[in-house]
Scaffold this motif. Structure first.
Motif, short mmCIF file in Angstrom:
data_model
loop_
_atom_site.label_atom_id
_atom_site.label_comp_id
_atom_site.label_asym_id
_atom_site.label_seq_id
_atom_site.Cartn_x
_atom_site.Cartn_y
_atom_site.Cartn_z
N VAL A 288 62.89 41.89 38.22
CA VAL A 288 62.94 43.18 37.54
C VAL A 288 62.15 43.09 36.23
O VAL A 288 61.51 44.02 35.80
CB VAL A 288 64.41 43.60 37.26
N VAL A 289 62.23 41.91 35.61
CA VAL A 289 61.35 41.63 34.46
C VAL A 289 60.53 40.38 34.78
O VAL A 289 60.94 39.57 35.62
CB VAL A 289 62.15 41.43 33.14
N ASP A 290 59.37 40.28 34.14
CA ASP A 290 58.47 39.15 34.44
C ASP A 290 58.80 37.93 33.59
O ASP A 290 58.76 36.81 34.08
CB ASP A 290 57.02 39.57 34.17
N VAL A 291 59.03 38.18 32.32
CA VAL A 291 59.37 37.08 31.41
C VAL A 291 60.48 37.55 30.47
O VAL A 291 60.76 38.75 30.40
CB VAL A 291 58.15 36.61 30.55
N ALA A 292 61.08 36.60 29.77
CA ALA A 292 62.16 36.99 28.84
C ALA A 292 62.32 35.94 27.77
O ALA A 292 61.98 34.77 27.97
CB ALA A 292 63.47 37.14 29.60
#
Ligand SMILES: Nc1ncnc2c1ncn2[C@@H]1O[C@H](COP(=O)(O)OP(=O)(O)OP(=O)(O)O)[C@@H](O)[C@H]1O
Ligand SMILES: O=P(O)(O)OC[C@H]1O[C@H](OP(=O)(O)OP(=O)(O)O)[C@H](O)[C@@H]1O
Ligand SMILES: [Mg+2]
Length: 285
Positions: A63-67
């Motif tokens: 859902v997100v690529d990086v965090a």
């Protein structure tokens, strides 16, 4: 064109420094944090403000690529997520603690005891490896209060300065792991997003390197240049510039901040004078 979706903590321990890091990387966020998804004008990136504890799942699901999140949370959630870069802030450890009256520092104290924690998986794996069987009681916050209200014999929680433990009459005994903020990535990224991520990481590295380094200038009599230069841990070789005053030179170099305090006396002993230490904004080497 693709945008790299980055999750950062909505509010809490990681929020301020995560935004500061983006700013230092020249990534200017348009809106305030009341909006949960914001765009960036000058970099192909989209920012999502999320709960730290939800981020590992979002990363795993793509859902997100990086965090940016606490490393300890990746350990706790046990997800298949790649850590790309340690970020050097929000340093803490996950530790066991006991009421200060308890004399034992040993892990064996916890055999058959009740332990309150918000990190049950980390604790369970650790105890299993140590051959200790305890009763793990999961609570989501204010863990340090548990022994005082008769809920547990000890706790397992995040410790940084140790002041929360102290205020609650507890004492840290065993450290399970150390943690800091990290940049982590989802298992699958398109080539286009990989390329954006590479640029982002390049900037982060330049920012982090600069944070730990200082520009040093000092004056030295010419006959002592070799000696002083020998003391300086330099990038390549120091820059030596003649001063207007005959027989003197100025040496310029870059030095690790920590090393500076180690070598300062040696620099002076070897003839260095007028030493200036200047912060570096970005460093690309
Ligand atoms: N006292 C502390 N000092 C330094 N780092 C800390 C401290 N407490 C927590 N951290 C780190 O910061 C991360 C975020 O902590 P914080 O308490 O802000 O959020 P949280 O309770 O994990 O989650 P959420 O955003 O889901 O409410 C933790 O996972 C840990 O890595
Ligand atoms: O060793 P210290 O420097 O005292 O830090 C440790 C405390 O910090 C964290 O709580 P936080 O303040 O983030 O509150 P929270 O439980 O609401 O997340 C952690 O859960 C500890 O309680
Ligand atoms: Mg917390």
């Amino acid at each position: 064109m693709s945008k790299l979706k980055i999750a950062i903590q909505k509010s809490g321990r990681l929020y301020e420094e995560s935004l500061q890091l983006l700013k230092d990387c020249g990534i200017f966020v348009n809106n305030g944090k009341d909006q949960l998804k914001v765009s960036v004008d000058n970099f192909p990136m989209e920012i999502m403000y999320l709960r730290n504890s939800d981020i590992p799942q979002y990363l795993e699901d793509g859902v997100v690529d990086v965090a940016i999140l606490g490393e300890n949370l990746l350990v706790e959630k046990g997800k298949n997520i790649k850590t790309i870069q340690q970020l050097g802030f929000s340093k803490c450890r996950v530790s066991l603690a006991v009421p200060k009256e308890v004399e034992s520092d040993e892990i064996s104290y916890f055999q058959g005891k009740k332990i309150a924690t918000s990190y049950p998986n980390t604790l369970k794996n650790f105890l299993e490896n140590q051959g200790i069987v305890s009763d793990i009681h999961v609570i989501s916050g204010s863990v340090e209060i548990a022994p005082n209200i008769g809920l547990a014999d000890g706790i397992c929680d995040i410790v940084s300065s140790g002041s929360t433990l102290f205020k609650n009459g507890l004492r840290e005994t065993v450290t399970l792991l150390k943690s800091e903020a990290v940049l982590a990535q989802t298992p699958q990224l398109s080539a286009e997003k990989e390329a954006i991520l590479e640029k982002f990481v390049f900037r982060i590295k330049a920012v982090l390197k600069a944070k730990n380094s200082k520009y040093i200038l000092l004056n030295v009599p010419n006959e002592k240049i070799q000696k002083v230069a020998g003391v300086l841990p330099v990038l390549k070789s120091p820059t030596v510039i003649p001063l207007a005053e005959e027989g003197w030179s100025s040496i310029h170099s870059v030095i690790d901040e920590e090393r500076f305090w180690e070598v300062i006396d040696e620099l002076k002993e070897n003839g260095a004078q007028d030493i200036l230490i200047i912060p570096i904004d970005k460093m690309v080497i």
